[in-house]
Design a protein around this motif. Structure first.
Motif, PDB file in Angstrom:
ATOM      1  N   PRO A  43     -97.718  44.458  -5.585  1.00 24.45           N
ATOM      2  CA  PRO A  43     -97.776  45.871  -5.968  1.00 24.45           C
ATOM      3  C   PRO A  43     -96.417  46.561  -6.002  1.00 24.45           C
ATOM      4  O   PRO A  43     -96.238  47.518  -6.723  1.00 24.45           O
ATOM      5  N   ASP A  44     -95.440  46.075  -5.252  1.00 27.09           N
ATOM      6  CA  ASP A  44     -94.151  46.744  -5.208  1.00 27.09           C
ATOM      7  C   ASP A  44     -93.152  46.169  -6.207  1.00 27.09           C
ATOM      8  O   ASP A  44     -92.017  46.612  -6.268  1.00 27.09           O
ATOM      9  N   GLN A  45     -93.545  45.177  -6.993  1.00 20.18           N
ATOM     10  CA  GLN A  45     -92.663  44.583  -7.984  1.00 20.18           C
ATOM     11  C   GLN A  45     -93.058  45.044  -9.379  1.00 20.18           C
ATOM     12  O   GLN A  45     -94.223  45.261  -9.663  1.00 20.18           O
ATOM     13  N   SER A  46     -92.072  45.137 -10.243  1.00 18.18           N
ATOM     14  CA  SER A  46     -92.350  45.534 -11.624  1.00 18.18           C
ATOM     15  C   SER A  46     -92.594  44.321 -12.516  1.00 18.18           C
ATOM     16  O   SER A  46     -92.745  44.465 -13.713  1.00 18.18           O
ATOM     17  N   VAL A  59     -92.050  37.811 -15.612  1.00 21.34           N
ATOM     18  CA  VAL A  59     -92.497  38.608 -16.750  1.00 21.34           C
ATOM     19  C   VAL A  59     -92.820  40.025 -16.274  1.00 21.34           C
ATOM     20  O   VAL A  59     -93.503  40.203 -15.263  1.00 21.34           O
ATOM     21  N   PRO A  60     -92.344  41.062 -16.993  1.00 19.65           N
ATOM     22  CA  PRO A  60     -92.678  42.426 -16.581  1.00 19.65           C
ATOM     23  C   PRO A  60     -94.163  42.700 -16.779  1.00 19.65           C
ATOM     24  O   PRO A  60     -94.822  42.093 -17.621  1.00 19.65           O
ATOM     25  N   LYS A  61     -94.679  43.620 -15.997  1.00 18.18           N
ATOM     26  CA  LYS A  61     -96.105  43.951 -16.098  1.00 18.18           C
ATOM     27  C   LYS A  61     -96.441  44.609 -17.428  1.00 18.18           C
ATOM     28  O   LYS A  61     -97.578  44.535 -17.874  1.00 18.18           O
ATOM     29  N   ASP A  62     -95.442  45.218 -18.084  1.00 20.50           N
ATOM     30  CA  ASP A  62     -95.676  45.828 -19.398  1.00 20.50           C
ATOM     31  C   ASP A  62     -95.169  44.930 -20.528  1.00 20.50           C
ATOM     32  O   ASP A  62     -94.670  45.393 -21.529  1.00 20.50           O
ATOM     33  N   ARG A  63     -95.342  43.636 -20.363  1.00 23.83           N
ATOM     34  CA  ARG A  63     -94.859  42.630 -21.317  1.00 23.83           C
ATOM     35  C   ARG A  63     -95.409  42.859 -22.720  1.00 23.83           C
ATOM     36  O   ARG A  63     -96.574  43.214 -22.903  1.00 23.83           O
ATOM     37  N   ASN A  64     -94.549  42.632 -23.707  1.00 23.02           N
ATOM     38  CA  ASN A  64     -94.968  42.661 -25.102  1.00 23.02           C
ATOM     39  C   ASN A  64     -95.669  41.330 -25.389  1.00 23.02           C
ATOM     40  O   ASN A  64     -95.051  40.273 -25.301  1.00 23.02           O
ATOM     41  N   PRO A  65     -96.955  41.331 -25.721  1.00 17.81           N
ATOM     42  CA  PRO A  65     -97.678  40.066 -25.918  1.00 17.81           C
ATOM     43  C   PRO A  65     -97.187  39.269 -27.130  1.00 17.81           C
ATOM     44  O   PRO A  65     -97.487  38.081 -27.237  1.00 17.81           O
ATOM     45  N   ASP A  66     -96.428  39.896 -28.030  1.00 14.84           N
ATOM     46  CA  ASP A  66     -95.912  39.174 -29.198  1.00 14.84           C
ATOM     47  C   ASP A  66     -94.657  38.366 -28.889  1.00 14.84           C
ATOM     48  O   ASP A  66     -94.239  37.545 -29.702  1.00 14.84           O
ATOM     49  N   VAL A  67     -94.049  38.576 -27.724  1.00 10.14           N
ATOM     50  CA  VAL A  67     -92.838  37.853 -27.335  1.00 10.14           C
ATOM     51  C   VAL A  67     -93.258  36.553 -26.648  1.00 10.14           C
ATOM     52  O   VAL A  67     -94.063  36.562 -25.719  1.00 10.14           O
ATOM     53  N   PRO A  68     -92.712  35.405 -27.117  1.00  8.90           N
ATOM     54  CA  PRO A  68     -93.082  34.124 -26.499  1.00  8.90           C
ATOM     55  C   PRO A  68     -92.621  34.037 -25.042  1.00  8.90           C
ATOM     56  O   PRO A  68     -91.626  34.645 -24.651  1.00  8.90           O
ATOM     57  N   ARG A  82     -83.609  44.813 -14.042  1.00 10.92           N
ATOM     58  CA  ARG A  82     -85.021  44.846 -14.399  1.00 10.92           C
ATOM     59  C   ARG A  82     -85.214  44.047 -15.673  1.00 10.92           C
ATOM     60  O   ARG A  82     -84.273  43.821 -16.431  1.00 10.92           O
ATOM     61  N   ILE A  83     -86.441  43.628 -15.910  1.00 13.28           N
ATOM     62  CA  ILE A  83     -86.785  42.831 -17.091  1.00 13.28           C
ATOM     63  C   ILE A  83     -87.473  43.759 -18.087  1.00 13.28           C
ATOM     64  O   ILE A  83     -88.435  44.452 -17.740  1.00 13.28           O
ATOM     65  N   LEU A  84     -86.982  43.755 -19.316  1.00 12.00           N
ATOM     66  CA  LEU A  84     -87.593  44.569 -20.365  1.00 12.00           C
ATOM     67  C   LEU A  84     -88.806  43.852 -20.952  1.00 12.00           C
ATOM     68  O   LEU A  84     -88.959  42.633 -20.791  1.00 12.00           O
ATOM     69  N   PRO A  85     -89.688  44.556 -21.652  1.00  6.77           N
ATOM     70  CA  PRO A  85     -90.880  43.922 -22.239  1.00  6.77           C
ATOM     71  C   PRO A  85     -90.566  42.813 -23.237  1.00  6.77           C
ATOM     72  O   PRO A  85     -91.403  41.964 -23.500  1.00  6.77           O
ATOM     73  N   ASP A  86     -89.322  42.775 -23.766  1.00  2.39           N
ATOM     74  CA  ASP A  86     -88.963  41.711 -24.703  1.00  2.39           C
ATOM     75  C   ASP A  86     -88.265  40.535 -24.023  1.00  2.39           C
ATOM     76  O   ASP A  86     -87.857  39.584 -24.683  1.00  2.39           O
ATOM     77  N   GLY A  87     -88.092  40.564 -22.699  1.00  2.00           N
ATOM     78  CA  GLY A  87     -87.529  39.444 -21.963  1.00  2.00           C
ATOM     79  C   GLY A  87     -86.080  39.608 -21.557  1.00  2.00           C
ATOM     80  O   GLY A  87     -85.565  38.788 -20.803  1.00  2.00           O
TER      81      GLY A  87
END
Length: 96
Positions: A43-46, A59-68, A82-87
């Motif tokens: 819960p305390d990790q993004s 992988v971020p919790k708000d990951r872009n599902p189109d990114v492999p 931090r990790i962006l939704p695109d990796g």
């Protein structure tokens, strides 16, 4: 003189339904806690740790599902990253 064997026995009120409701409430709270832990293990990790063969992707919790999956890092982000939704891993923005 009255015969003690013919007297009706005194019984306590039936408390079984009350105990049953209490037990059911305790079980419901326990299963809600377990379900929360299963659905949100960090819960305390993004980000989440996703096992992938012999390694793990972060992988971020708000990951872009189109990114492999192979675009996401195999090491956790540093304390100021931090990790962006695109990796991509970028510096974390300062907290206001």
């Amino acid at each position: 003189m009255s015969d003690p064997s013919s007297a009706e026995p005194t019984t306590a009120p039936n408390r079984t339904p009350t105990r049953r409701w209490i037990l059911l409430g305790v079980a419901a709270v326990f299963f809600a806690f377990v379900l929360y832990k299963v659905l949100n293990p960090f819960p305390d990790q993004s980000y989440m740790e996703i096992p992938h063969g012999d390694h793990t992707h972060y992988v971020p919790k708000d990951r872009n599902p189109d990114v492999p999956m192979n675009r996401f890092p195999t090491q956790p982000p540093g304390p100021n990253e931090r990790i962006l939704p695109d990796g991509r891993v970028v510096p974390a923005s300062p907290s206001p």
